[in-house]
Design a protein around this motif. Sequence first.
Motif, PDB file in Angstrom:
ATOM      1  N   ARG A 196      64.347 -60.849 130.734  1.00 14.92           N
ATOM      2  CA  ARG A 196      65.568 -61.088 131.511  1.00 14.92           C
ATOM      3  C   ARG A 196      66.719 -60.256 130.952  1.00 14.92           C
ATOM      4  N   GLU A 197      66.771 -60.143 129.626  1.00 14.53           N
ATOM      5  CA  GLU A 197      67.869 -59.409 128.968  1.00 14.53           C
ATOM      6  C   GLU A 197      67.445 -57.980 128.649  1.00 14.53           C
ATOM      7  N   ILE A 198      66.780 -57.286 129.594  1.00 11.88           N
ATOM      8  CA  ILE A 198      66.199 -55.981 129.300  1.00 11.88           C
ATOM      9  C   ILE A 198      67.250 -54.971 128.843  1.00 11.88           C
ATOM     10  N   ASP A 199      68.477 -55.047 129.390  1.00  8.20           N
ATOM     11  CA  ASP A 199      69.518 -54.102 128.963  1.00  8.20           C
ATOM     12  C   ASP A 199      69.821 -54.271 127.477  1.00  8.20           C
ATOM     13  N   ALA A 200      69.966 -55.508 127.037  1.00  7.45           N
ATOM     14  CA  ALA A 200      70.247 -55.767 125.631  1.00  7.45           C
ATOM     15  C   ALA A 200      69.055 -55.403 124.757  1.00  7.45           C
ATOM     16  N   VAL A 201      67.847 -55.686 125.244  1.00  6.96           N
ATOM     17  CA  VAL A 201      66.636 -55.349 124.478  1.00  6.96           C
ATOM     18  C   VAL A 201      66.586 -53.849 124.196  1.00  6.96           C
ATOM     19  N   VAL A 202      66.763 -53.032 125.226  1.00  5.96           N
ATOM     20  CA  VAL A 202      66.676 -51.580 125.066  1.00  5.96           C
ATOM     21  C   VAL A 202      67.825 -51.059 124.205  1.00  5.96           C
ATOM     22  N   PRO A 245      57.320 -52.910 123.164  1.00  5.26           N
ATOM     23  CA  PRO A 245      56.891 -53.347 124.496  1.00  5.26           C
ATOM     24  C   PRO A 245      58.063 -53.905 125.302  1.00  5.26           C
ATOM     25  N   THR A 246      58.366 -53.240 126.402  1.00  2.00           N
ATOM     26  CA  THR A 246      59.477 -53.657 127.265  1.00  2.00           C
ATOM     27  C   THR A 246      58.998 -54.137 128.628  1.00  2.00           C
ATOM     28  N   VAL A 247      57.711 -53.954 128.920  1.00  2.61           N
ATOM     29  CA  VAL A 247      57.155 -54.419 130.197  1.00  2.61           C
ATOM     30  C   VAL A 247      55.810 -55.096 129.964  1.00  2.61           C
ATOM     31  N   MET A 248      55.425 -55.933 130.915  1.00  2.00           N
ATOM     32  CA  MET A 248      54.123 -56.595 130.882  1.00  2.00           C
ATOM     33  C   MET A 248      53.563 -56.649 132.293  1.00  2.00           C
ATOM     34  N   HIS A 249      52.304 -56.263 132.436  1.00  4.76           N
ATOM     35  CA  HIS A 249      51.634 -56.380 133.724  1.00  4.76           C
ATOM     36  C   HIS A 249      51.167 -57.821 133.907  1.00  4.76           C
ATOM     37  N   HIS A 250      51.390 -58.350 135.100  1.00  7.16           N
ATOM     38  CA  HIS A 250      51.033 -59.745 135.373  1.00  7.16           C
ATOM     39  C   HIS A 250      50.483 -59.831 136.790  1.00  7.16           C
ATOM     40  N   THR A 251      49.366 -60.507 136.929  1.00  4.23           N
ATOM     41  CA  THR A 251      48.752 -60.651 138.245  1.00  4.23           C
ATOM     42  C   THR A 251      48.586 -62.138 138.557  1.00  4.23           C
ATOM     43  N   PRO A 252      49.610 -62.766 139.124  1.00  2.00           N
ATOM     44  CA  PRO A 252      49.527 -64.201 139.417  1.00  2.00           C
ATOM     45  C   PRO A 252      48.572 -64.530 140.560  1.00  2.00           C
ATOM     46  N   GLY A 257      59.546 -57.397 124.068  1.00  2.00           N
ATOM     47  CA  GLY A 257      60.853 -57.231 123.434  1.00  2.00           C
ATOM     48  C   GLY A 257      60.930 -57.807 122.049  1.00  2.00           C
ATOM     49  N   CYS A 258      59.773 -58.058 121.406  1.00  2.00           N
ATOM     50  CA  CYS A 258      59.773 -58.709 120.084  1.00  2.00           C
ATOM     51  C   CYS A 258      58.805 -58.056 119.107  1.00  2.00           C
ATOM     52  N   SER A 259      58.370 -56.831 119.366  1.00  2.00           N
ATOM     53  CA  SER A 259      57.407 -56.166 118.487  1.00  2.00           C
ATOM     54  C   SER A 259      57.716 -54.681 118.413  1.00  2.00           C
ATOM     55  N   VAL A 260      57.212 -54.053 117.361  1.00  2.00           N
ATOM     56  CA  VAL A 260      57.262 -52.601 117.207  1.00  2.00           C
ATOM     57  C   VAL A 260      55.859 -52.133 116.861  1.00  2.00           C
ATOM     58  N   PRO A 318      62.192 -60.093 115.248  1.00  2.00           N
ATOM     59  CA  PRO A 318      63.023 -61.035 116.005  1.00  2.00           C
ATOM     60  C   PRO A 318      63.256 -60.485 117.417  1.00  2.00           C
ATOM     61  N   ASP A 319      63.658 -61.332 118.329  1.00  2.00           N
ATOM     62  CA  ASP A 319      63.932 -60.917 119.702  1.00  2.00           C
ATOM     63  C   ASP A 319      64.983 -59.806 119.707  1.00  2.00           C
ATOM     64  N   PHE A 320      64.619 -58.637 120.271  1.00  2.00           N
ATOM     65  CA  PHE A 320      65.559 -57.515 120.275  1.00  2.00           C
ATOM     66  C   PHE A 320      66.806 -57.791 121.108  1.00  2.00           C
ATOM     67  N   ALA A 321      66.754 -58.767 121.981  1.00  2.00           N
ATOM     68  CA  ALA A 321      67.924 -59.078 122.801  1.00  2.00           C
ATOM     69  C   ALA A 321      69.084 -59.579 121.962  1.00  2.00           C
ATOM     70  N   CYS A 322      68.782 -60.145 120.795  1.00  2.00           N
ATOM     71  CA  CYS A 322      69.857 -60.705 119.967  1.00  2.00           C
ATOM     72  C   CYS A 322      69.717 -60.322 118.494  1.00  2.00           C
ATOM     73  N   ILE A 323      68.952 -59.296 118.200  1.00  2.00           N
ATOM     74  CA  ILE A 323      68.717 -58.897 116.819  1.00  2.00           C
ATOM     75  C   ILE A 323      69.962 -58.246 116.214  1.00  2.00           C
ATOM     76  N   ASP A 324      70.113 -58.376 114.904  1.00  2.00           N
ATOM     77  CA  ASP A 324      71.137 -57.627 114.170  1.00  2.00           C
ATOM     78  C   ASP A 324      70.578 -56.225 113.934  1.00  2.00           C
ATOM     79  N   VAL A 325      71.150 -55.234 114.596  1.00  2.00           N
ATOM     80  CA  VAL A 325      70.579 -53.882 114.551  1.00  2.00           C
ATOM     81  C   VAL A 325      70.706 -53.232 113.184  1.00  2.00           C
TER      82      VAL A 325
END
Length: 261
Positions: free
Chosen positions: A226-232, A209-216, A176-179, A58-65
């Motif tokens: 967006r919720e990186i603090d909560a994810v970590v 995974p907390t980051v993703m490389h993107h080349t627009p 923020g949704c995988s291990v 589940p999304d780590f930003a709102c997961i039950d730890v």
Amino acid sequence: MPVYTDIAAEFYPKNGTRAPAGVHVCVSKLYGLTCTRVQITRSGLSRPKGTYLTLDMPDFACIDVHDPACVRAVASRLRQLLPEKGPVLAAGIGNRSLTADSLGPATADRIFVTRHLCEGDPADIPLRSVAAVCPGVAGETGFSAAELLQSAVSRFAPAAVLVIDSLCTGDARRLGCSVQISDAGLFPQSAPPITQKTLGVPVIALGVPTVMHHTPGTQPLVVTPREIDAVVRRAAALLSLAVNKALQPALSMRELAFLTS
């Protein structure tokens, strides 16, 4: 320009297309979560030889730890790769000053450290000997994490080293949704690898995974949730509980949460 990813499951197809020789992909369910196992048996492929286990969470930003299913899923897969016996050194890799790179230290801070209790191997303390370190980054210490861990391994002589780090994904759905758990070790993009070859003992790598490389366009970007603090924060809490449960199976999750609070 190809998109960089640390996640082995993103390299190899699962929808009927054959994987290259030396790669075996298996998808199963574990405590209601999807687990993708990638087994690489030869060199020269996109990732080094080894076992890579990816759990869709589940999304780590709102997961039950304290979610028993999530904790047990991670703990059981860790036990699958860790040696059954012997001391373990846990290492939180990353930079505390950068939120997206601070998962390793934040997790290591919650590891149930028992080495000082297990000295002399007292029979009345049924605990596995565990030590934890956060080697920092070369820009702060002048040493790579691999160099400092070599020193710690020579002093502690663990049966295995467990390294925890932030990972990079090429798929926004995993951000923020995988291990991922692997026995191939850790291969930071800008630092020496941390592997059995460099440390002399098995190295198990654990990360989210907390980051993703993107080349627009022509300008490459590094994207975080967006919720990186909560994810970590939540990922560190859940991963540390899973690590503690994997290393100290005789203790309940409630006991482990109390001992590390």
